[in-house]
Design a protein around this motif. Structure first.
Motif, short mmCIF file in Angstrom:
data_model
loop_
_atom_site.label_atom_id
_atom_site.label_comp_id
_atom_site.label_asym_id
_atom_site.label_seq_id
_atom_site.Cartn_x
_atom_site.Cartn_y
_atom_site.Cartn_z
N VAL A 1 1.80 2.41 -3.38
CA VAL A 1 0.74 2.94 -4.24
C VAL A 1 0.89 4.44 -4.44
CG1 VAL A 1 -1.74 3.36 -4.38
CG2 VAL A 1 -0.89 1.11 -3.73
N PRO B 1 -6.56 1.70 -1.49
CA PRO B 1 -6.79 0.61 -2.44
C PRO B 1 -8.24 0.12 -2.44
CG PRO B 1 -5.64 -0.21 -0.51
CD PRO B 1 -5.69 1.27 -0.36
N SER C 1 -11.95 -6.83 -12.19
CA SER C 1 -11.61 -6.36 -10.86
C SER C 1 -12.79 -6.35 -9.89
CB SER C 1 -11.02 -4.96 -10.95
OG SER C 1 -11.89 -4.08 -11.65
N ASN D 1 2.30 -5.87 -8.08
CA ASN D 1 0.91 -5.77 -7.65
C ASN D 1 0.23 -4.65 -8.43
OD1 ASN D 1 -1.46 -6.07 -6.18
ND2 ASN D 1 -0.72 -4.93 -4.40
N TYR E 1 0.82 -1.20 0.00
CA TYR E 1 0.00 0.00 0.00
C TYR E 1 0.86 1.26 0.00
CZ TYR E 1 -3.55 -3.39 1.35
OH TYR E 1 -4.38 -4.46 1.39
N GLN F 1 -6.84 -5.10 -5.73
CA GLN F 1 -5.45 -5.35 -6.10
C GLN F 1 -5.26 -6.80 -6.53
OE1 GLN F 1 -2.68 -5.16 -2.76
NE2 GLN F 1 -4.41 -5.05 -1.35
N VAL G 1 -2.83 -2.23 -8.62
CA VAL G 1 -3.76 -1.72 -7.62
C VAL G 1 -4.65 -0.64 -8.21
CG1 VAL G 1 -3.95 -0.74 -5.29
CG2 VAL G 1 -1.98 -2.15 -5.87
#
Length: 615
Positions: free
Chosen positions: A20, A140, A113, A130, A17, A143, A132
């Motif tokens: 991100v 998020p 998704s 990953n 995270y 992911q 995301v």
């Protein structure tokens, strides 16, 4: 210990995270991808990972996937449509309300998704691998790390209720037959009955727990793969390290843990590309693998085994299973390597005479067995009486002499090669079929370097002495084919130390220094007071899974190990002391080209086996 483990585990969860928030690798809402060869994927900031349409080998179909983009073979680590590859012209669009939307050429749409709760502001292809989708606060919403396929990447965690699932084959990304899951508190590898989702008992345990119950309740088991390449199981505040990483060199190598299509869980590493350069011919290196021998690990009374019915499983140099049909069996479906084999003849219990000695004979193979296919045990029995018992029984397909005489019926299940068996397998075949399979020999192509060595084997393999010589020529051929520099091996006078291991060519040359004699004076040498011949050495290399010794650990040769192994197996068939076992030249060429199944060869020198036993 718990004070250290829990923060460690928390760090593994939040690391994806944190990344991100980076500004590179961002994919804006409205961005699209199209399934074509030249489409530009969505790259991570470093360029290590790519998201897009990955074309399947030799097919006009595409996989929605994430792959290592700096690795020559573009290794896929995540995929969304394995059961239904996309045709050319399919599209992906990043939308604000539904996230990643897949559209077929016919206009049919599905969401990659799901579920999305909130509004997507943008997507990020992270350097962790990953992908995301985040909202305007960079939180998020979805992911790829939470949708597991067959691979774990560093910083990825598999918690309770999540599992990996193998693909169906190397090139088929449909759901496969293997997955890790929990049973009575233990985290283990299990087979899945396809079609369906019933899980068989584990064939290997990753951890041993103490909890009780049916295995359907919650568990504290968590499989985590940290940024340094350590694969660990966390349970009740304790960490069990399965595979070691490297803190000092974590950023010099890519890592992945993959549940391979054959059920072997493997930790791989790959050197990263240098700045402005390519990794060239570098390959993935195996750091850790379980189980050590899956051929011997899976023995279930109601299952076909690793390779399917009527097949034989053996372990190669990478501790991966190789599956083969024994003679006289052929693949049921050449397009599906795991549907098993079928016999090349029909045994008729009604119309054939009770005495079948004039109709049937046996192929003899050592150290193979189908342990769950027994229907009769006879003792005490020798070779002759065991074969006779199977010959006069129309239900008997194979007889195994291992202390007792074990009669086997079709279909044969859980077939494997096991050098500890000290057994003989008598595999029944119909003479009338084999007698018609003797076509005229084709004219050999002397410019075909791949086939030259084996062609020589078939023509020259007429005596034990010549066999010793031709193995030297065969090994020289391997060196030429794979550009090995040790071209002087042809001068080695078939001398090798017998110490229950396979030697490399360099060791062979060093060992034979001073023992070189005129070719034709004999094929035996004495090293350390023991006699040995090169055919034994070459066969031992094959039987012990040490093909790398034949090519002096040459990386290029090992990278094409299937071809190397096929050449060696065909050569072993061609130098059988029993002339009736040698294939025709036509079949040799077909085997070399991979058109005909290359089955497990027996020991090429069974009449000399007793003399070797004390070596």
């Amino acid at each position: 210990m718990a004070a250290f483990v829990l923060p460690h585990l928390f760090f593994l969860f939040v690391l994806p995270y944190f990344s991100v928030a980076q500004t590179n690798g961002i994919v804006k809402v409205g961005a699209t991808l199209t399934a074509t060869e030249d489409a530009t994927p969505w790259l991570s900031a470093s360029g290590d990972f790519a998201f897009g349409f990955h074309r399947l080998d030799n097919k006009d179909l595409f996989l929605v996937s994430i792959w290592y983009d700096q690795v020559p073979d573009k290794t896929v680590v995540w995929y969304a449509n394995g059961d239904n590859p996309a045709p050319r012209g399919s599209k992906i669009e990043l939308t604000a309300d539904r996230g990643l939307i897949f559209s077929s050429p016919q206009g049919e749409q599905t969401s990659i998704s799901d579920p999305i709760i909130g509004v997507v502001a943008y997507g990020v292809m992270n350097d962790t691998g990953n992908f995301v989708l985040v909202n305007k606060n960079s939180e998020p919403l979805w992911q790829s790390f939470n949708q597991f396929t067959d691979t774990l990447l560093p910083t990825q965690i598999m918690g309770n209720g999540k599992f990996l699932s193998s693909r169906q084959s190397e090139s088929n990304f449909s759901q496969g037959r293997f997955q890790p899951s929990r049973l009575n508190g233990d985290l283990g590898l299990r087979t899945v009955n396809i079609p369906g989702n019933f899980l068989n008992d584990p064939y290997y345990f990753l951890s041993t727990g103490t909890s009780s119950g049916s295995g359907s309740g919650p568990s504290s088991d968590t499989l985590a793969f940290n940024k340094s390449g350590y694969l660990s199981i966390f349970r009740d505040g304790h960490e069990l390290v399965l595979s070691q990483g490297d803190d000092a060199r974590a950023y010099d190598f890519y890592h992945r843990v993959t549940l391979n299509f054959d059920g072997v869980l493997t930790h791989y590493s790959h050197p990263k590309a240098k700045t402005g350069n390519s990794t060239g011919t570098s390959i993935w290196t195996v750091l850790w693998t379980v189980p050590a021998n899956i051929c011997l690990s899976i023995v279930k009374n109601a299952a076909s085994g690793v390779c399917g019915y009527n097949r034989i499983c053996r372990i190669n140099i990478d501790q991966r299973p190789e599956c083969e049909c024994p003679r006289p069996f052929s693949l049921l479906d050449p397009a599906d390597d795991y549907r098993g084999c079928v016999p090349d003849f029909v045994q008729d219990c009604v119309n054939e005479p009770s005495s079948a000695s004039n109709l049937y004979d046996f192929y003899v193979v050592t150290n193979i067995d189908w342990p769950t296919s027994d229907y009769d045990q006879l003792e005490p029995y020798d070779d002759v009486s065991c074969k006779e018992a199977c010959l006069t029984d129309c239900m008997c397909a194979v007889a195994i002499l291992r202390g007792s005489c074990w009669k086997k019926k079709l279909p044969l299940s859980n077939g494997r090669l096991d050098t500890s068996l000290n057994s003989k397998a008598f595999i029944k075949f119909k003479k009338t079929n084999s007698s018609s399979q003797n076509p005229a020999l084709p004219v050999p192509d002397c410019n075909n370097q791949n086939g030259l060595v084996i062609l020589m084997s078939a023509f020259l393999g007429t005596s034990v002495f010549v066999n010793f010589i031709l193995i030297s020529v065969m090994c020289l051929g391997f060196l030429l084919i794979y550009r090995n520099k040790l071209t002087t091996i042809g001068k080695a006078e078939s001398v090798v130390e017998r110490n229950l291991r396979c030697y490399t060519f360099k060791e062979l040359l060093d060992a034979t220094e001073g023992f070189k004699e005129e070719l034709g004076r004999g094929s035996f040498g004495i090293i350390g007071g023991e006699k040995a011949i090169l055919t034994y050495w070459a066969y031992d290399c094959y039987e012990e899974g040490m093909l790398h010794a034949l090519v002096e650990n040459d990386a290029e040769a090992i990278s094409d190990r299937k071809k190397l192994e096929r050449f060696l197996i065909v050569a072993i068939w061609c130098i059988q002391e029993d002339p009736s076992l040698r294939p025709t030249m036509k079949k040799v060429m077909l085997m070399l080209e991979g058109i005909v199944e290359v089955t497990v060869p027996p020991c090429p020198h069974p009449f000399s086996a007793m003399g070797r036993s004390g070596a």
